[in-house]
Scaffold this active site. Structure first.
Site, short mmCIF file in Angstrom:
data_model
loop_
_atom_site.label_atom_id
_atom_site.label_comp_id
_atom_site.label_asym_id
_atom_site.label_seq_id
_atom_site.Cartn_x
_atom_site.Cartn_y
_atom_site.Cartn_z
N GLY A 16 0.84 -1.20 0.00
CA GLY A 16 0.00 0.00 0.00
C GLY A 16 0.87 1.24 0.00
N ALA A 17 2.00 1.12 -0.71
CA ALA A 17 3.07 2.13 -0.59
C ALA A 17 2.66 3.52 -1.07
CB ALA A 17 4.31 1.65 -1.34
N ARG A 97 -11.22 1.96 6.47
CA ARG A 97 -12.59 2.17 6.90
C ARG A 97 -13.03 3.58 6.53
NH1 ARG A 97 -14.78 2.24 13.01
NH2 ARG A 97 -12.84 3.35 13.36
N ARG A 103 -15.46 -1.64 11.73
CA ARG A 103 -14.26 -2.40 11.39
C ARG A 103 -14.59 -3.82 10.95
NH1 ARG A 103 -11.29 -3.98 14.52
NH2 ARG A 103 -9.15 -3.88 13.86
N VAL A 135 -0.36 -3.34 9.67
CA VAL A 135 -1.03 -2.08 10.00
C VAL A 135 -2.46 -2.09 9.43
CG1 VAL A 135 -0.98 0.44 9.63
CG2 VAL A 135 1.15 -0.82 10.05
N ASN A 137 -6.14 -2.80 8.58
CA ASN A 137 -7.18 -3.32 9.46
C ASN A 137 -8.04 -4.40 8.85
OD1 ASN A 137 -6.88 -1.95 11.92
ND2 ASN A 137 -7.58 -0.06 10.95
N ASP A 165 -2.34 3.19 19.44
CA ASP A 165 -3.22 3.27 20.60
C ASP A 165 -2.40 3.61 21.85
OD1 ASP A 165 -5.53 2.11 19.05
OD2 ASP A 165 -4.07 0.49 18.90
N HIS A 193 -6.74 -4.06 18.24
CA HIS A 193 -6.71 -2.67 17.77
C HIS A 193 -8.12 -2.33 17.27
CE1 HIS A 193 -5.80 1.06 15.84
NE2 HIS A 193 -6.24 0.60 14.69
P1 NAD Z 1 -5.16 4.19 1.69
O1 NAD Z 1 -6.41 3.75 1.03
O2 NAD Z 1 -4.77 5.62 1.61
O3 NAD Z 1 -3.96 3.35 1.14
C1 NAD Z 1 -4.03 1.98 1.02
C2 NAD Z 1 -3.20 1.60 -0.17
O4 NAD Z 1 -3.15 0.20 -0.20
C3 NAD Z 1 -3.80 2.07 -1.48
O5 NAD Z 1 -2.82 2.81 -2.20
C4 NAD Z 1 -4.18 0.79 -2.19
O6 NAD Z 1 -3.98 0.85 -3.60
C5 NAD Z 1 -3.22 -0.19 -1.55
N1 NAD Z 1 -3.67 -1.58 -1.56
C6 NAD Z 1 -4.90 -2.07 -1.39
N2 NAD Z 1 -4.90 -3.40 -1.50
C7 NAD Z 1 -3.62 -3.76 -1.73
C8 NAD Z 1 -2.98 -5.00 -1.96
N3 NAD Z 1 -3.67 -6.13 -1.98
N4 NAD Z 1 -1.64 -5.00 -2.16
C9 NAD Z 1 -0.94 -3.86 -2.16
N5 NAD Z 1 -1.50 -2.65 -1.99
C10 NAD Z 1 -2.82 -2.62 -1.77
O7 NAD Z 1 -5.25 3.70 3.22
P2 NAD Z 1 -4.38 4.17 4.45
O8 NAD Z 1 -5.02 5.35 5.06
O9 NAD Z 1 -2.95 4.24 4.05
O10 NAD Z 1 -4.62 2.97 5.47
C11 NAD Z 1 -4.13 1.68 5.21
C12 NAD Z 1 -4.65 0.71 6.25
O11 NAD Z 1 -4.14 1.02 7.54
C13 NAD Z 1 -6.16 0.68 6.43
O12 NAD Z 1 -6.57 -0.66 6.60
C14 NAD Z 1 -6.38 1.43 7.72
O13 NAD Z 1 -7.60 1.07 8.34
C15 NAD Z 1 -5.21 0.95 8.51
N6 NAD Z 1 -4.82 1.72 9.69
C16 NAD Z 1 -4.38 1.02 10.76
C17 NAD Z 1 -3.97 1.69 11.91
C18 NAD Z 1 -3.46 0.94 13.13
O14 NAD Z 1 -3.22 1.58 14.14
N7 NAD Z 1 -3.27 -0.36 13.12
C19 NAD Z 1 -4.01 3.09 11.93
C20 NAD Z 1 -4.45 3.77 10.82
C21 NAD Z 1 -4.86 3.08 9.69
C1 LMR Z 2 -6.99 4.21 13.64
O1 LMR Z 2 -6.91 3.69 14.75
O2 LMR Z 2 -6.78 5.42 13.46
C2 LMR Z 2 -7.30 3.36 12.45
O3 LMR Z 2 -7.27 2.02 12.77
C3 LMR Z 2 -8.53 3.79 11.76
C4 LMR Z 2 -9.72 2.92 11.98
O4 LMR Z 2 -10.17 2.35 10.98
O5 LMR Z 2 -10.17 2.81 13.12
#
Ligand code: NAD
Ligand code: LMR
Length: 332
Positions: A16-17, A97, A103, A135, A137, A165, A193
């Site tokens: 998801g770079a 999301r 979620r 990372v 979700n 968190d 998470h």
């Molecule tokens: P985003 O939509 O901006 O970016 C995601 C990217 O992933 C996109 O560029 C998409 O093309 C790419 N992608 C999708 N499927 C893919 C695959 N199979 N292989 C490679 N690339 C793929 O989203 P974001 O805001 O960068 O968030 C990414 C993820 O992180 C989400 O699931 C979000 O809920 C999660 N997140 C987790 C936390 C945490 O604390 N754990 C915090 C924030 C966001």
């Molecule tokens: C966050 O904690 O900011 C992310 O996991 C966003 C979400 O989908 O809750």
């Protein structure tokens, strides 16, 4: 200034770079924030075919930063190519999301991605050095899927991110107690998470003294602090219309740096392979208080959970079990 002269580069895969978080992560890793100012890196970027052009643009920007530590950029839509020889894998790519979405709705949509990527890691990553941080979700369950699809990699090499968190909790406590975040020790996040996570201040100290000397208002902890940390992701989505990105990338950097270089005896929170400690279901990726040392994490043992803590622990454990049950067909 960073040069990294004489050191072999480490391979860091990021999925998801070109997404929101990826766009923050790549530049910070390339500048040495994650692995140090003397450690050269090769960034191995995975994106969906439709996002390869955007990734090309990000790669051009990385070139334009002239980072001395950046020794190469791989761009691919094939996980086996992106994970080739990887020492680190940050699995960020997933469907985020959106406003109003739970979620749980994401579970099915994202499970498939992590099963494919687990298999690819098993095939091409460096099994002897690999550290995986999920990372995307639902991060804990995605880590479970990826790990179970990589039977030749030690499940302890996989983890999911609850550091955001943890950092959110530190920030709220430091504001309430009017102290620095670095004064706060022995705080942790238990479980998932998600909104069932349990931010636990039972053992927490500020400047070495029990937190109750600084925050005596138990009602604030229960009715304000805990829900604020649990709901912070949703609050950011509501305010920004997009999920957290810079703070998530920052937490991912903290997680990988601490796992690699240690926490100096201090606790942090990581969702790691559960060995059943404290009664969490074995094999889940469960957030625990951990101490990192010599490149490894250890779950902090011997803590007493009071009734209030036990109840919250059980809620988040049950949620993780139900997430696992919902994707059981993807677990070999
Ligand atoms: P985003 O939509 O901006 O970016 C995601 C990217 O992933 C996109 O560029 C998409 O093309 C790419 N992608 C999708 N499927 C893919 C695959 N199979 N292989 C490679 N690339 C793929 O989203 P974001 O805001 O960068 O968030 C990414 C993820 O992180 C989400 O699931 C979000 O809920 C999660 N997140 C987790 C936390 C945490 O604390 N754990 C915090 C924030 C966001
Ligand atoms: C966050 O904690 O900011 C992310 O996991 C966003 C979400 O989908 O809750």
């Amino acid at each position: 200034f960073a040069t990294g002269k004489g050191k072999a580069p480490l391979r860091v895969a990021i999925t998801g770079a070109s997404g929101q978080i990826g766009y923050q992560l790549l530049f910070r890793i390339a500048s040495g924030d994650m692995l140090g100012k003397d450690q050269p890196v090769i960034l191995q970027c995975l994106e969906l075919p439709g996002a390869m052009n955007a990734l090309k643009g990000v790669s051009m920007e990385l070139d334009d930063c002239a980072f001395p530590l950046l020794k190469g950029i791989v761009q691919s839509d094939n996980p086996e190519v992106a994970f080739e020889g990887a020492d680190y894998a940050l699995l960020v790519g997933a469907k985020p999301r959106s406003k109003g979405m739970e979620r749980g709705d994401l579970l099915a949509a994202n499970a498939q991605i992590f099963s494919v990527q687990g298999k690819a890691l098993d095939k091409t990553a460096n099994r002897d050095t690999l550290r995986v941080l999920v990372v995307g979700n639902p991060a804990n369950t995605n880590a479970l899927i990826a790990a179970r699809n990589a039977p030749n990699i030690d499940p302890k090499r996989f983890s999911a991110m609850t550091r955001l968190d943890h950092n959110r909790g530190l920030a709220q406590l430091s504001q309430k107690a009017n102290c620095s975040v670095t004064d706060i020790t022995d705080f942790c996040i238990w479980g998932n998470h998600s909104a069932t996570q349990y931010p636990d201040i039972t053992s927490t100290k500020i400047s070495g003294k029990s937190i109750s000397n600084y925050i005596s208002d138990n009602a604030w902890i229960k009715d304000n602090f805990i829900p604020t940390v649990q709901q912070r992701g949703a609050a950011i989505i509501a305010a920004r219309g997009l999920s957290s990105a810079a703070s998530a990338a920052s937490a991912a950097i903290d997680h990988m740096r601490d796992w690699t270089y240690g926490t100096n005896g201090q606790w942090t929170s990581m969702a790691v392979f559960s060995d059943g400690s404290y009664g969490a279901d074995k094999g889940l990726y469960f957030s625990y208080p951990v101490i990192c040392k010599n490149g490894q994490y250890e779950i902090v043992q011997g803590l007493k959970l009071d009734q209030f803590s036990k109840e919250r622990f059980d809620v988040t454990n049950k949620e993780l079990i139900s997430e696992r049950d919902a994707i059981a067909h993807l677990l070999p």
